[in-house]
Design an enzyme around this catalytic site. Sequence first.
Site, PDB file in Angstrom:
ATOM      1  N   TYR A  85       0.823  -1.220   0.000  1.00  0.00           N
ATOM      2  CA  TYR A  85       0.000   0.000   0.000  1.00  0.00           C
ATOM      3  C   TYR A  85       0.856   1.269   0.000  1.00  0.00           C
ATOM      4  O   TYR A  85       0.436   2.303   0.523  1.00  0.00           O
ATOM      5  CB  TYR A  85      -0.928  -0.008   1.218  1.00  0.00           C
ATOM      6  CG  TYR A  85      -2.167  -0.879   1.062  1.00  0.00           C
ATOM      7  CD1 TYR A  85      -3.062  -0.691  -0.004  1.00  0.00           C
ATOM      8  CD2 TYR A  85      -2.471  -1.868   2.000  1.00  0.00           C
ATOM      9  CE1 TYR A  85      -4.204  -1.479  -0.146  1.00  0.00           C
ATOM     10  CE2 TYR A  85      -3.624  -2.651   1.862  1.00  0.00           C
ATOM     11  CZ  TYR A  85      -4.487  -2.451   0.786  1.00  0.00           C
ATOM     12  OH  TYR A  85      -5.634  -3.220   0.657  1.00  0.00           O
ATOM     13  N   GLU A 162       2.131  -5.700  -7.928  1.00  0.00           N
ATOM     14  CA  GLU A 162       1.563  -6.446  -6.800  1.00  0.00           C
ATOM     15  C   GLU A 162       1.795  -7.951  -6.963  1.00  0.00           C
ATOM     16  O   GLU A 162       2.118  -8.641  -5.999  1.00  0.00           O
ATOM     17  CB  GLU A 162       0.063  -6.134  -6.670  1.00  0.00           C
ATOM     18  CG  GLU A 162      -0.178  -4.696  -6.209  1.00  0.00           C
ATOM     19  CD  GLU A 162      -1.623  -4.245  -6.317  1.00  0.00           C
ATOM     20  OE1 GLU A 162      -2.497  -5.051  -6.709  1.00  0.00           O
ATOM     21  OE2 GLU A 162      -1.890  -3.067  -6.000  1.00  0.00           O
TER      22      GLU A 162
HETATM   23  P1  DAT Z   1      -9.321   0.006  -3.270  1.00  0.00           P
HETATM   24  O1  DAT Z   1      -9.123  -1.085  -2.257  1.00  0.00           O
HETATM   25  O2  DAT Z   1     -10.740   0.057  -3.752  1.00  0.00           O
HETATM   26  O3  DAT Z   1      -8.317  -0.053  -4.384  1.00  0.00           O
HETATM   27  P2  DAT Z   1      -7.774   2.228  -2.216  1.00  0.00           P
HETATM   28  O4  DAT Z   1      -6.619   1.663  -2.949  1.00  0.00           O
HETATM   29  O5  DAT Z   1      -8.076   3.681  -2.394  1.00  0.00           O
HETATM   30  O6  DAT Z   1      -9.110   1.416  -2.522  1.00  0.00           O
HETATM   31  O7  DAT Z   1      -7.568   2.000  -0.661  1.00  0.00           O
HETATM   32  C1  DAT Z   1      -7.059   0.777  -0.179  1.00  0.00           C
HETATM   33  C2  DAT Z   1      -7.843   0.360   1.036  1.00  0.00           C
HETATM   34  O8  DAT Z   1      -7.673   1.333   2.057  1.00  0.00           O
HETATM   35  C3  DAT Z   1      -9.361   0.282   0.821  1.00  0.00           C
HETATM   36  O9  DAT Z   1      -9.756  -0.942   0.246  1.00  0.00           O
HETATM   37  C4  DAT Z   1      -9.856   0.438   2.208  1.00  0.00           C
HETATM   38  C5  DAT Z   1      -8.879   1.451   2.810  1.00  0.00           C
HETATM   39  N1  DAT Z   1      -9.394   2.815   2.666  1.00  0.00           N
HETATM   40  C6  DAT Z   1      -9.439   3.575   1.549  1.00  0.00           C
HETATM   41  N2  DAT Z   1     -10.005   4.757   1.763  1.00  0.00           N
HETATM   42  C7  DAT Z   1     -10.330   4.764   3.083  1.00  0.00           C
HETATM   43  C8  DAT Z   1     -10.946   5.704   3.951  1.00  0.00           C
HETATM   44  N3  DAT Z   1     -11.345   6.902   3.510  1.00  0.00           N
HETATM   45  N4  DAT Z   1     -11.121   5.353   5.242  1.00  0.00           N
HETATM   46  C9  DAT Z   1     -10.729   4.154   5.709  1.00  0.00           C
HETATM   47  N5  DAT Z   1     -10.121   3.207   4.948  1.00  0.00           N
HETATM   48  C10 DAT Z   1      -9.929   3.522   3.658  1.00  0.00           C
END
Ligand code: DAT
Length: 186
Positions: A85, A162
């Site tokens: 991440y 990944e």
């Molecule tokens: P995705 O998993 O849909 O690719 P992302 O890469 O933006 O979404 O974020 C990775 C993960 O982080 C997501 O599955 C859940 C967490 N996350 C994202 N935005 C968040 C938020 N605003 N509050 C809490 N957790 C969050």
Amino acid sequence: MKLLLLVATLVTLGIASSSSSEGFCSSNSCDKMAANSERTFIAVKPDGVQRGLVGDIIARFEKRGYKLVALKMMTASRNHLEVHYQDLKEKPFFPSLIEYMASGPVVAMVWQGLDAVKQGRVMLGATNPLQSAPGTIRGDYCIQTGRNICHGSDSVDSANREISHWFKQEEISDFESAQINKWVYE
Ligand code: DAT
Ligand code: MG
């Protein structure tokens, strides 16, 4: 003369001109094979594993026609997850995201097929499950963003990064599926 005829025939069939490392194919069928080989990284997160949703998530990708080429269960280290991440490390939710993801085993997978990355995201639904349509994995099985049960790569570049972060080359099975080749693709 006979030799010339043979070479001309092979070129016409697209055999002599093939540059595929997969074997002989015409450039058209090589393009199709390459498109059908797109790979995405999908992981069932600790909440999805605890809630017994692994089988359903696998079944959805299988039934759609995607090919499972790698799978393992592991409890990822914080360091491993921080690299996974890395693009989110400045976000306020980053520490709780890492804690949640490290809290138990995940089921990491590689799925292969036409448009696998984009379709994988469509099948998962929106990041926030409250905005995920019914029929998607998140829209059917979860409610909050911080417990959204599964991960899917968001681009071909991140999928490649990944996949190599979670799997060694020898853990990926590059096998030929007679059923998928014959019945999923025309
Ligand atoms: P995705 O998993 O849909 O690719 P992302 O890469 O933006 O979404 O974020 C990775 C993960 O982080 C997501 O599955 C859940 C967490 N996350 C994202 N935005 C968040 C938020 N605003 N509050 C809490 N957790 C969050
Ligand atoms: Mg993401």
